[in-house]
Enzyme design. Sequence first.
Site, mmCIF file in Angstrom:
data_model
loop_
_atom_site.group_PDB
_atom_site.id
_atom_site.type_symbol
_atom_site.label_atom_id
_atom_site.label_comp_id
_atom_site.label_asym_id
_atom_site.label_seq_id
_atom_site.Cartn_x
_atom_site.Cartn_y
_atom_site.Cartn_z
ATOM 1 N N LEU A 173 51.130 40.300 50.839
ATOM 2 C CA LEU A 173 52.408 40.148 50.143
ATOM 3 C C LEU A 173 53.038 41.494 49.791
ATOM 4 O O LEU A 173 54.249 41.588 49.631
ATOM 5 C CB LEU A 173 52.219 39.348 48.859
ATOM 6 C CG LEU A 173 51.630 37.943 48.985
ATOM 7 C CD1 LEU A 173 51.465 37.317 47.610
ATOM 8 C CD2 LEU A 173 52.506 37.074 49.861
ATOM 9 N N GLY A 174 52.183 42.516 49.629
ATOM 10 C CA GLY A 174 52.723 43.808 49.258
ATOM 11 C C GLY A 174 51.634 44.836 49.088
ATOM 12 O O GLY A 174 50.447 44.515 49.143
ATOM 13 N N THR A 210 54.381 39.627 42.069
ATOM 14 C CA THR A 210 53.744 40.521 43.042
ATOM 15 C C THR A 210 54.299 41.932 42.865
ATOM 16 O O THR A 210 53.567 42.911 42.921
ATOM 17 C CB THR A 210 53.970 40.020 44.476
ATOM 18 O OG1 THR A 210 53.492 38.682 44.569
ATOM 19 C CG2 THR A 210 53.231 40.883 45.483
ATOM 20 N N HIS A 213 52.859 43.588 39.844
ATOM 21 C CA HIS A 213 51.516 44.028 40.209
ATOM 22 C C HIS A 213 51.571 45.333 41.017
ATOM 23 O O HIS A 213 50.913 46.317 40.673
ATOM 24 C CB HIS A 213 50.868 42.885 41.022
ATOM 25 C CG HIS A 213 49.577 43.206 41.685
ATOM 26 N ND1 HIS A 213 48.402 42.561 41.371
ATOM 27 C CD2 HIS A 213 49.256 44.071 42.674
ATOM 28 C CE1 HIS A 213 47.419 43.022 42.120
ATOM 29 N NE2 HIS A 213 47.915 43.941 42.928
ATOM 30 N N GLU A 214 52.395 45.349 42.084
ATOM 31 C CA GLU A 214 52.439 46.536 42.961
ATOM 32 C C GLU A 214 52.946 47.760 42.213
ATOM 33 O O GLU A 214 52.422 48.858 42.387
ATOM 34 C CB GLU A 214 53.320 46.278 44.186
ATOM 35 C CG GLU A 214 52.869 45.141 45.082
ATOM 36 C CD GLU A 214 51.429 45.240 45.530
ATOM 37 O OE1 GLU A 214 50.863 46.352 45.506
ATOM 38 O OE2 GLU A 214 50.852 44.197 45.896
ATOM 39 N N HIS A 223 43.131 47.394 40.508
ATOM 40 C CA HIS A 223 42.918 45.960 40.301
ATOM 41 C C HIS A 223 41.920 45.749 39.163
ATOM 42 O O HIS A 223 41.012 46.559 38.983
ATOM 43 C CB HIS A 223 42.358 45.313 41.583
ATOM 44 C CG HIS A 223 43.370 45.269 42.693
ATOM 45 N ND1 HIS A 223 43.101 45.703 43.973
ATOM 46 C CD2 HIS A 223 44.657 44.832 42.698
ATOM 47 C CE1 HIS A 223 44.182 45.521 44.721
ATOM 48 N NE2 HIS A 223 45.142 45.013 43.978
ATOM 49 N N ASP A 238 38.109 49.073 36.507
ATOM 50 C CA ASP A 238 39.480 49.585 36.596
ATOM 51 C C ASP A 238 39.735 50.752 35.638
ATOM 52 O O ASP A 238 40.876 51.192 35.492
ATOM 53 C CB ASP A 238 40.485 48.450 36.348
ATOM 54 C CG ASP A 238 40.353 47.847 34.955
ATOM 55 O OD1 ASP A 238 39.435 48.247 34.203
ATOM 56 O OD2 ASP A 238 41.163 46.960 34.621
ATOM 57 N N THR A 243 40.469 45.623 29.503
ATOM 58 C CA THR A 243 40.531 44.532 30.484
ATOM 59 C C THR A 243 39.098 44.134 30.791
ATOM 60 O O THR A 243 38.308 44.979 31.207
ATOM 61 C CB THR A 243 41.219 44.974 31.792
ATOM 62 O OG1 THR A 243 40.528 46.125 32.304
ATOM 63 C CG2 THR A 243 42.668 45.320 31.577
ATOM 64 N N ASP A 279 51.682 33.612 40.441
ATOM 65 C CA ASP A 279 52.720 34.167 39.567
ATOM 66 C C ASP A 279 52.774 33.450 38.224
ATOM 67 O O ASP A 279 52.917 34.083 37.167
ATOM 68 C CB ASP A 279 54.091 34.056 40.246
ATOM 69 C CG ASP A 279 54.313 35.200 41.236
ATOM 70 O OD1 ASP A 279 53.339 35.909 41.539
ATOM 71 O OD2 ASP A 279 55.460 35.373 41.685
#
Length: 675
Positions: A173-174, A210, A213-214, A223, A238, A243, A279
């Site tokens: 997707l990216g 997306t 995210h990118e 990630h 990460d 997180t 999403d």
Amino acid sequence: MKKILFTVIYLFCVLVNMAQTELCSFDNYKRINSISVQQSEQTISSYLQQSILRTHLVHGGIFKIPVVVHVIHDGGVENISDAQIQSQIDVLNEDYRKIFGSNGFGNGVDTEIEFCLAKRNPDGDCTNGIVRIKSPLAYHDSYERPMLSALSSWDPTRYLNIYVVKTMAGGVLGYASFPGGPPNQDGVVMVHNAFGTMGTVTPPYNQGRTCSHESGHWFGLYHTFNGGCGVDTCADGDLVCDTPPVVNPNFNCPVINSCNNDMPDVNDQVENYMDYTNDACKSMFTAGQRDRMQATLNTLRMGIWQPSNITATGCDSGFVSPPCNVVADFIANGTQICINNTVLFTNKTLNNATSFQWSFPGGTPATDTLLNPSVTYNTLGTFDVTLIATGALGTDTLTLPNYITVTPPQAGQAIPYDETFEQFAFPPNGIVIDNPDNGITWERDTIAIMFNGFASAKINNLINTNYGQSDALILPDYDFTSFTGTPYITFRWAYAKSDVNYSDEMLVLLSTNCGLTYTQIFYRTGASLATGATQTTPYIPDSTTVWKKAKVNLNAYASFINVKIKIVNVTDGGNNLYVDSLHIGSILSSGIEEESKDEFHIFPNPASDIITIQSNFDLKNAEIKIINVLGEVVFSQNINKTKTATLNVEELKSGIYFIQLKSENIFYTQKIIKQ
Ligand SMILES: [Ca+2]
Ligand SMILES: [Ca+2]
Ligand SMILES: [Ca+2]
Ligand SMILES: [Ca+2]
Ligand SMILES: [Zn+2]
């Protein structure tokens, strides 16, 4: 024009890969650019360690990021609307600013980062921050990333460059670059149907996350599943303490606790933008992620948010954008060309031009009104190119003086040509080495058991860490016109992988237009390249029989007096690749060399309706493209794990096309004639 319909019928059973695909290929970028990522990581970590104050307090305001969106399309729905682009900018702001009442109002923090579609381009011209270009690069593969920048890029220290393409290889997707990486790869690449919240978007990636995210990667985030659970919840994974560790990417929106080394042991944070969840599932960045992003903005991306740049890009709040006149702009695929060759002009005009008037002194046609014309130069000399673009507010003219230089082709040397690498001098016999990184490259080897004699050409991929870098043996130019018989290129190679997952690549490229464009005539990687078993020690052929033979018929190029050929190694840190017994001319009929069976059959040719493609290999994750003589993709279709496919070309216009077959292990092009 009637819509062209194609069908792909699988004659063999097709196994559908049920495993979840990789949605974001950032980890591939990270592996290829591991050295620059490590260096940038040191900068970010040391800033975070030294900074006693919270970094956003050091700045004391909002970090504004001017954005330019390059829509790289093929004339279809992927040329998305201004409104769809604006919907993505709106989501970025909702998510990064945690806007109350929006989908971005989750359990996270306000990162104090805001995005703005640029209102001025690098030259100060008025713009809506959107560049639209019709180009074959709309079908994107990540190795072509520098080509996107060469086509269209605004200074990456002043703008976040976001590219929206039609398709991405592997269903990705990216992906995005990391701070401090190669400038010609800086920015974000997105597929159009995961960009924004309207128009062409398709569920479950239809809420713009997306791109949230990118751009997180672009600000220095990994990630959440980076490095799996690890041991330490701050120093591993990460590198963000708040997180929770995650062992593998999460898909959909599960309730899951994949790592138990966090204290207290909590569930995976599937709501985090930096996982692979849907999403609708995503709604947060943590305070630790905010601090990392702001550390990047205070170090590696200092220039972009400075008030002077915000004013220069029109992103200051007081700036009221007037309607923008068109700004004429274009680029050619080559400016130093040989006579009788065709140059492709790609239009880069800004601000929604409605018509174009080109003039090409010295070219045919001498004038044109197309978006992206192709022009043949049959006259020697140096020529201007002019484009007058017209929009709602008027016209703009761009003349590039002396832009195209046309020279006669130099006759190459006669064939046959043979090289066995036996003589001491290297490279021998008119061969030139292309070693763009001045690092590891082709050398002469005398250790292995050669196919012929005591020496060969070799490149040591085992110690080559500049992944993705090409090294070429550029052969001398050849004149095929005086040769009687069918010309072939044949050579022997030997190779072993060092890792089951990765492989180096070998390509043979050929140009008949003095280097303006190259055609790939031979490609091997992975199982189709290996002649020995995978090994982590240097691969050294131990007999003459391990060497494989490459054989490519060059009859299609028999009428050219200047044929350029290069043998290219693309390194992936694999193992030694050897080349020996290079021959250009007729096939030697000594009776000793049994010709290997051709690995592909595409028939019938010429064709009127059904074309069959048969392969001796299973075609893994393969893409079939039909390309017209202008290089435009008129059809593309993915197939997987099959040896045979058929295409119906009934409704294709008559003419010459190229069928291009590209998979994980093979690349093959064949010219076909549609009757
Ligand atoms: Ca963590
Ligand atoms: Ca846990
Ligand atoms: Ca030799
Ligand atoms: Ca090199
Ligand atoms: Zn990612």
